[in-house]
Design an enzyme around this catalytic site. Sequence first.
Site, PDB file in Angstrom:
ATOM      1  CE  LYS A  69      35.773  34.517  40.317  1.00 20.15           C
ATOM      2  NZ  LYS A  69      37.014  35.134  39.852  1.00 20.15           N
ATOM      3  CG  ASP A 105      39.886  37.787  41.764  1.00 20.76           C
ATOM      4  OD1 ASP A 105      40.682  37.150  42.479  1.00 20.76           O
ATOM      5  OD2 ASP A 105      39.009  37.245  41.065  1.00 20.76           O
TER       6      ASP A 105
END
Length: 287
Positions: A69, A105
Amino acid sequence: MAWALGLIGYPLGHSLSPRLHRAALAALGQTGDYRLYEVPPEDEDALRRLMDALRQGTLHGLNVTIPHKQRAAALVDALTPTAQAIGAVNTLFVRESRVWGDNTDAPGFWADLRVQLPKATAQPGVALVLGAGGAARAVVYALLSRGWRVRVVARRPTQAQALCEHLSAATAPPFCSPVVWETLADWLRETPDLIVNTTPVGMAPHAEASPWPAALPWPRNAALYDLVYNPRPTALVRQARAAGLPAVDGLGMLIEQAALAFERWTGLRAPREALGQAATAPPRSDT
Ligand code: NAP
């Protein structure tokens, strides 16, 4: 057109994402596939090749998960303001041959939190976040940017400190501060409105584990959100409910972050009901 979508990560054996995104494509009558791209942690060349495939149009969108990420955020052509602030991406999409990194997210967490725990989130309050990894960054950013004050407790206090320093720079004024387990008890009884678990503790196959120490009192007026969603309910959710707290797991966040990524890639409204059915259906033996 046939959509070419997928997920970069390592390892990827148990990911629910292919099931979700294939269900979304099918529900909208779209053709295409969602594939897994297992890229070992040190293989930056493979990450670069996947970015090139996006620029060239042979891939149309990718999700990114552990351990890539942050690395992926450094390799894209541009970052959305949310991804920039968090310093990590979970979604790559293409605009005019440029690869953009986004983080769904944070809005996915907030969207589900508001729906599941409307009373606790009607106005900004004080939150205690357990864990200080990648998902914690998204959660803390989502809360800080909506006016919440956040305390972060992690088994490595330096990690909580670093998270707060990073995110306080992105969201002024700085209302994130680390706290250690040893001094929590008194503050806990009265103060937090919300507790969020961002550690993987309690995830199958360690389903009986809980990140909440047995001797720690539960706050009187808080609600609990557990990012873990397998098993349902988690041991933490059961524990909190037994203590009288409204408590939910993270399945809704999983669905919402997937829906937002799907919308970035395709420009189509994501079929959330189909995503939800796919997320809760028993696994098929051929997938
Ligand atoms: P991560 O970057 O590895 O961070 C995990 C955090 O939990 C770190 O602070 C880690 O501390 C801590 N931790 C790990 N094991 C622990 C233990 N036994 N006791 C106490 N702390 C522990 O992982 P992540 O990407 O943030 O993901 C965390 C969890 O959230 C996973 O279960 C993931 O599936 C879930 N998640 C759910 C959603 C959703 O949509 N519902 C979205 C994202 C993530 P150390 O660094 O010291 O190990």
